[in-house]
Enzyme design. Structure first.
Site, mmCIF file in Angstrom:
data_model
loop_
_atom_site.group_PDB
_atom_site.id
_atom_site.type_symbol
_atom_site.label_atom_id
_atom_site.label_comp_id
_atom_site.label_asym_id
_atom_site.label_seq_id
_atom_site.Cartn_x
_atom_site.Cartn_y
_atom_site.Cartn_z
ATOM 1 C CE1 TYR A 48 -4.394 4.485 -1.247
ATOM 2 C CE2 TYR A 48 -4.117 3.394 -3.359
ATOM 3 C CZ TYR A 48 -4.937 3.888 -2.358
ATOM 4 O OH TYR A 48 -6.305 3.782 -2.488
ATOM 5 C CG HIS A 133 -7.898 9.479 -3.072
ATOM 6 N ND1 HIS A 133 -6.575 9.189 -2.780
ATOM 7 C CD2 HIS A 133 -8.627 8.516 -2.452
ATOM 8 C CE1 HIS A 133 -6.518 8.105 -2.029
ATOM 9 N NE2 HIS A 133 -7.742 7.690 -1.808
#
Length: 322
Positions: A48, A133
């Site tokens: 992010y 992830h």
């Protein structure tokens, strides 16, 4: 065994300038508003904003007692410095300079390095929950290296809980079968428009005591407003899905419910779901999401949606919270 998470969590993608930039002051105020509204679970990732989300989240949370909140981050990508042309921006949706590149690394060393780098950016001595992830194209590496590494870290007390975060249900189910996971972060797969998690993942997690964190309740935007949007799963929504969302919104309106209120409520109807994580671009958006999450949803709404063929009957059979 899954840990206690606040029913509503703050997702950190927007803190990393997803789609458009926010100032550092706005990012801090957004986290502060989440805290003031009772949110105690905060999710982030190196992905992010090329680490920006982690830096901003850690800086904002430094004002609060460490034992009073839960932070999750993710492994699987490592950030490598790179030379960027003047003005060059990240090419994966975050409005940040392209001064780093993401590299996939699910090896044990990659997991250890990623976690160490995250702790540095967060300014914390520990994270509570670590997810593998987006291993969609890296199943073998994740299964053979990343999860054993996280299990070892949990056994050593370095992290309290481990899991996987991905935008699909079947692979999450396979990881739950193979490993002793605490949580899974399921993005966009138990929503008003899409309920494949009912097939196997949610019952399996309930059976095994794995907590499910529901992300993507708005399917990236189409369900985020009273009048359906035009973005679904980070791309332009197919026309048939927009029509379906409009039909759902009409049924909601007949019950005095706005579409986003129902979108936040649906995941929480399943007893395996422990938290719903929602991002925000500003403090006011946090407050709006909290208000929406607290909206009273008549049980008849779910029955009418099922009867109209707009959501699966399994929504009623789940035996969850109306």
């Amino acid at each position: 065994m899954s840990m206690d998470l606040s029913p509503l969590g703050l997702g950190g993608a927007q803190l990393g300038n997803l789609y458009h930039a926010m100032s550092g002051e706005t990012a801090e105020a957004t986290v502060r508003r989440a805290w003031d509204e009772g949110i105690r679970y905060f999710d982030t990732a190196p992905h992010y904003g090329l680490g920006l989300s982690e830096r901003r989240l850690g800086a904002a949370l430094a004002a609060y007692p460490r034992d009073e909140f839960v932070v999750s981050t993710k492994v699987g990508r490592v950030l490598e410095p790179q030379a960027a042309e003047p003005g060059e921006r990240d090419d994966q949706g975050f409005d940040v300079p392209a001064t780093y590149r993401r590299g996939w690394d699910f090896s044990r060393d990659g997991v250890l390095r990623s976690l160490a780098d995250s702790l540095t950016r967060l300014g914390l001595d520990r994270v509570d929950l670590v997810y593998v992830h987006d291993p969609d194209d890296h199943f073998t590496e994740a299964a053979e290296d990343a999860f054993p590494a996280l299990l070892e870290l949990r056994d050593q007390g370095v992290v309290q809980a481990i899991g996987a975060g991905i935008n699909q249900a079947p692979m999450l189910s396979e990881f739950v079968r193979r490993f002793d996971l605490d949580h899974v972060l399921m993005a966009g797969r138990y929503t008003l428009l899409n309920q494949p998690a009912l097939d196997e993942l949610l019952p399996l997690c309930l059976e095994r005591g794995v907590g499910v964190v529901a992300g993507g309740a708005f399917n990236a935007g189409i369900l985020a407003t009273a009048e359906p949007g035009r973005i679904y799963d980070y791309a332009t929504a197919p026309v048939d899905l927009v029509w379906k969302a409009q039909e759902i919104a009409e049924v909601c309106a007949r019950h005095g419910v706005e579409l986003p209120d129902a979108a936040l409520a649906l995941p929480r109807t399943h007893p395996a779901v422990t938290s719903v994580v929602v991002g925000a671009h500003a403090p006011d958006q946090v407050a709006l999401n909290v208000r929406r999450a607290a909206a009273k949803i008549p049980a008849g709404l779910w029955h009418d949606l099922v009867d109209a063929g707009l959501v699966r009957a399994g929504v009623l059979a789940a035996g969850g919270r109306p």
